[in-house]
Every structure is written in C-alpha cells, then in structure tokens.
Design a protein around this motif. Structure first.
Motif: not given
Length: 143
Positions: A80-88
């Motif tokens: 179960t996904r508990t987090g997501y972070k996208f960075a450039t």
C-alpha cells in the motif's frame, strides 16, 4: 475579474503538474522489484540500478541484505503506497515512493528512490524497516 480567474486556473493547473508524474512507472518498477526478490534474483535487482546506485553498493552487499530480508520476512504479498515525492534538480528527476508492505512472515515499511534519464527509470536507493514480525515468524527466525 475573468482575467484573474483564468490566471488562477492556469497557475493551479501548472502547480499540479508533476504531482503524479512517474507514479505508474514507479509502481511497475516496485512490482518488478518484488517479483525479482520473491524469486531471489538479486542480480536482476542490482541491474535495475543506475551507475550511482552501483557505485554506492556492491552486488554482494545488496545480495546479503535481500537474503536477510527474505529469510526473516519471506515473500512480499501486497503493498500500500504511503508516500510519494517528485523532484527535479540539476541531476535530473528523482522520485521517492514509500509503501507499507505485507510479507509472508510480517510487515515492513519500504522506501524506493528512482532516477529518470531519457524516460528510463533506474533504482537509486532502497530501504526497508521491519514494522512487525508475526509470532510464527519470530519463533522460526534465527539471527
């Protein structure tokens, strides 16, 4: 007034870009990672990494870590996904995803770091923390 509303909508639309970028791809990568670790194909897991990953950890260290995880938790069953972070940044795109993962013998919190180059996703880092070992598992596990 209409110009203000249109400007606000454009800003909101642009700010939403990237919030879900790479979610499908990283989800597929994590599924593949679990398939490989369930088969204990650690060389294929190592090959998912980019040059920075391979420079930071040897195959032997990854192999030992994944064997230890498998011996103590068994095969992965569900996540179960508990987090997501996208960075450039200057080094490109990075995506960090975390999951609460159910294994045969317990549960763990897993974090995966991916980097994107030329629309290819590469494993940049992996971390897990055991959150629960079933009573049955704790009776059979020796460390």
């Amino acid at each position: 007034m209409l110009r203000y509303i249109l400007t606000l909508l454009i800003v909101l639309n642009l700010s939403a870009c990237g919030f879900s970028e790479g979610m499908d791809e990283t989800n597929a990568m994590v599924d593949h990672f679990h398939e490989l670790t369930n088969k204990q194909d650690h060389q294929a897991v190592y090959n998912m990494g980019n040059a920075a990953f391979k420079a930071a950890v040897s195959y032997e260290i990854l192999d030992n870590l994944l064997k230890l995880r498998h011996d103590n938790l068994g095969k992965s069953l569900a996540k179960t996904r508990t987090g997501y972070k996208f960075a450039t940044g200057l080094s490109g795109k990075t995506i960090t995803v975390s999951f609460a993962t159910e294994f045969q013998l317990g549960n763990a919190a897993e974090t995966f770091n991916f980097t994107v180059k030329d629309n290819q996703y590469y494993l940049l880092g992996y971390n897990f923390k055991v959150t629960n070992i079933n009573k049955k598992a704790s009776e059979t596990v020796t460390v």
